[in-house]
Write an enzyme that holds these catalytic residues in place. Sequence first.
Site, PDB file in Angstrom:
ATOM      1  N   CYS A  46       0.842  -1.194   0.000  1.00  0.00           N
ATOM      2  CA  CYS A  46       0.000   0.000   0.000  1.00  0.00           C
ATOM      3  C   CYS A  46       0.879   1.247   0.000  1.00  0.00           C
ATOM      4  O   CYS A  46       0.647   2.198  -0.741  1.00  0.00           O
ATOM      5  CB  CYS A  46      -0.897   0.053   1.240  1.00  0.00           C
ATOM      6  SG  CYS A  46      -2.015  -1.329   1.394  1.00  0.00           S
ATOM      7  N   ASP A 447     -28.203  -1.641  16.070  1.00  0.00           N
ATOM      8  CA  ASP A 447     -28.952  -1.054  14.972  1.00  0.00           C
ATOM      9  C   ASP A 447     -28.907  -2.092  13.846  1.00  0.00           C
ATOM     10  O   ASP A 447     -28.086  -3.003  13.886  1.00  0.00           O
ATOM     11  CB  ASP A 447     -28.267   0.252  14.560  1.00  0.00           C
ATOM     12  CG  ASP A 447     -28.804   0.799  13.277  1.00  0.00           C
ATOM     13  OD1 ASP A 447     -30.031   0.899  13.162  1.00  0.00           O
ATOM     14  OD2 ASP A 447     -27.994   1.116  12.386  1.00  0.00           O
TER      15      ASP A 447
END
Lengths: 727, 58
Positions: A46, A447
């Site tokens: 990366c 949630d």
Amino acid sequence: MNTATYRPSACPACDAAPAAEALAGRAALPNARLLLSVPEVHCAACISTIERDLSRMEGVNSARLNLTLKRLSVDAAAAVGVQDVIARLDRLGYDAHELDAGTLSMTETDKQGRELLMRLGVAGFAMMNIMLLSVAVWSGAEGPTRDMFHLISALIAIPTVAFSGQPFFRAAIKGLRAGRMDMDAPISFAIILTLIISIYETLQSGEHAYFEAVVMLIFFLLAGRYLDFRARAVARSAAQELAALEVPRAIRLVDGVESTVSVAELAVGDMVLVRPGGRVPVDGVVTVGKSEIDRSLLTGETLPAYAAEGCVVSAGEVNLTGPLHVRVMAAGKDSSLHRMADLVANAESARTRYTTLAERAARAYAPTIPLLSIGAFIVWMYISGGDLRLAVNIAAATLIITCPCALGLAVPAVVTAASGKLFRKGLLIKDGTALERLAEVDTVVFDKTGTLTMGTPVPANLDTHGATETCVALALADASSHPLAQALAQALRARGVAPARLDDVQEVPGYGIEGTWQGQRVRLGRAAWVGAPAREMTAAYLSIGTQTGAFTFTDALRPGAEDVVKGLQAQGKAVLLMSGDVPHVVRDMAQRLGIADWHAEALPQDKAARIAALHDAGHKVLMVGDGLNDTVALSAAHVSISPATALDAARAASDMVLLGRDIGPISDAMRIAGQSTRRIRENFVQSGVYNIIFVPIALLGFATPLWAAAVMSISSITVTLNALRLK
Amino acid sequence: MEVLTILIPVSLFLGFVGLAAFLWTLRKGMYDDPDGDSQRILNAQYDDAPKPVKRGEG
């Protein structure tokens, strides 16, 4: 960030870019430094991909990626905009967000950390040198040799104490001015008094001097301070990063001319342009344009809503397909977004300040240090019939032995070990007290959309369609950036479907995509527009001529969701599901996961009220959520976690952030939190035991500097080793 | 015991050298990105020749 654009693989870099020439000696324009957060970087590839690619970019002088902070700093000509860099990173496969360098002011934190580290380094080297000399004294140096060694030790110790002891002296003065008795005052008292007595003893050719103990005390305490500081700096930089993420701007239209202004400048009646993919900045009415609106972050609804002239839109919703002109009805303080922020602030102020174990221990222990040594002094003055030097010496030994070296390390060592473990598992702790609070949790509220599910649609019934339909659907879906179309295109390509050849393909904002295939009109989009019967679930409808079909979608479960729920239930926690979505969807999800207690169509206030009710009933609640509709509940809960894909406001309101897409680390976090609280208590008990054994020895006058040094280092090391036992 | 007059200054001097080296690494920002540094060592880019030094870096 829109959850629909979440990218599963974080390392497209692994098929790295070809070698590049470094751009040396570029244009002599005034340079700007851009700061970006790149949350997905994680490996050597990366780093090299991003740095090489950016250094080849026009106008960029250098790019440096900090993997620890997952932050990219780009030194570029002023002409290079943040958007260009973000677009470039997006092509490489990384999500990036602009960070406001001003808000971050990382230099300040850096400076503090370096200062502390420097003091620690000085104390460490001084300790080693004094210890060398002290070993000679302990092994029997006598007379002038001992005095000389003591004198050299004093010459090293005095500047060291003056430099490295400053954080304690300053904190002690501040504490005393405010009328508080915390650990710093007795520590400073002990350091200074012991140093003075040791210098006096040296000048009098005395036998005992405590230079190494004083410097060692400073060293170990500073080590604890530094660990503590590091944990808090990580938390603070995460918080600053979140604040820096929100650069609230809007495009204002005045007589057809676009200008970018800050949201604060907008007034009621202004006209605002919202581009596809953009977030609606204000509450308002659509005056021009047709589109679809993604409300999932605001309400938890998974189905995009249709928006056209006259429809009301709220701040925080995401515009999906077509540009919209919105007349501002409420901006700034009156907007629904801001009202939500007010609710969050209220909930936060209602949450009582948490007193940590360390604070409670310090409060109980701090007064005993000076009291014990003063007691020793008075008693020995009485016993010895006024031998001042003997009494002072015993008082000094008592001071240095009671001083809480291990106590200073007891908490930071455990918290550092635990947060390191959790960070590697993909959980970032934003608040230092979160671990302790997490250990007390007995109820977990989840949630649904974006938390237990990915929040991204996955096609469910591809097998029921023929080859013709899938080819045409793929060709149409390719032409749109709508999340359903993209999900469909991705899934079809993954099955090896080739797109059909279409003509006149165009996107009709708010409705779908249409084109011509072998002379027939083909459409992919909303049911009514396509002419298909609407279904109860999320679906994209396809028509080929007069023939119609439907591609249905489900919201994929987040990896680890089932295990987390089972794991938490096995640990004896109550698990609840609360969502703003429609009842049948929530019910299906609850049944699938085995959650008995579920609530659908919950408004933000409902969620918060439910959590307050649980709290009043004596439960400690962990809230896990990602949407704007969860922020109030997140800040009202005892402790809260949100995924990295969550809305900025939700992440800001929560105590921990899940960095990966896997939700599994939550049950690990619960386990590690319980363990680390246990370790902290054990550490307190350990340092207590040391005191119980050695304080009487010191009080009786048998303690020597060797005893003090041994007790101090052994207790500090055992406490640290105990912290490292965390699994 | 005369050897002490040499050894003690030597040990103090070495201590100061160690301290100075530590402060130098600290000033140069070598503790700013420990994770990145541990990964950069795997990168073959500057194996043959060191990175050209530019102004405003390091």
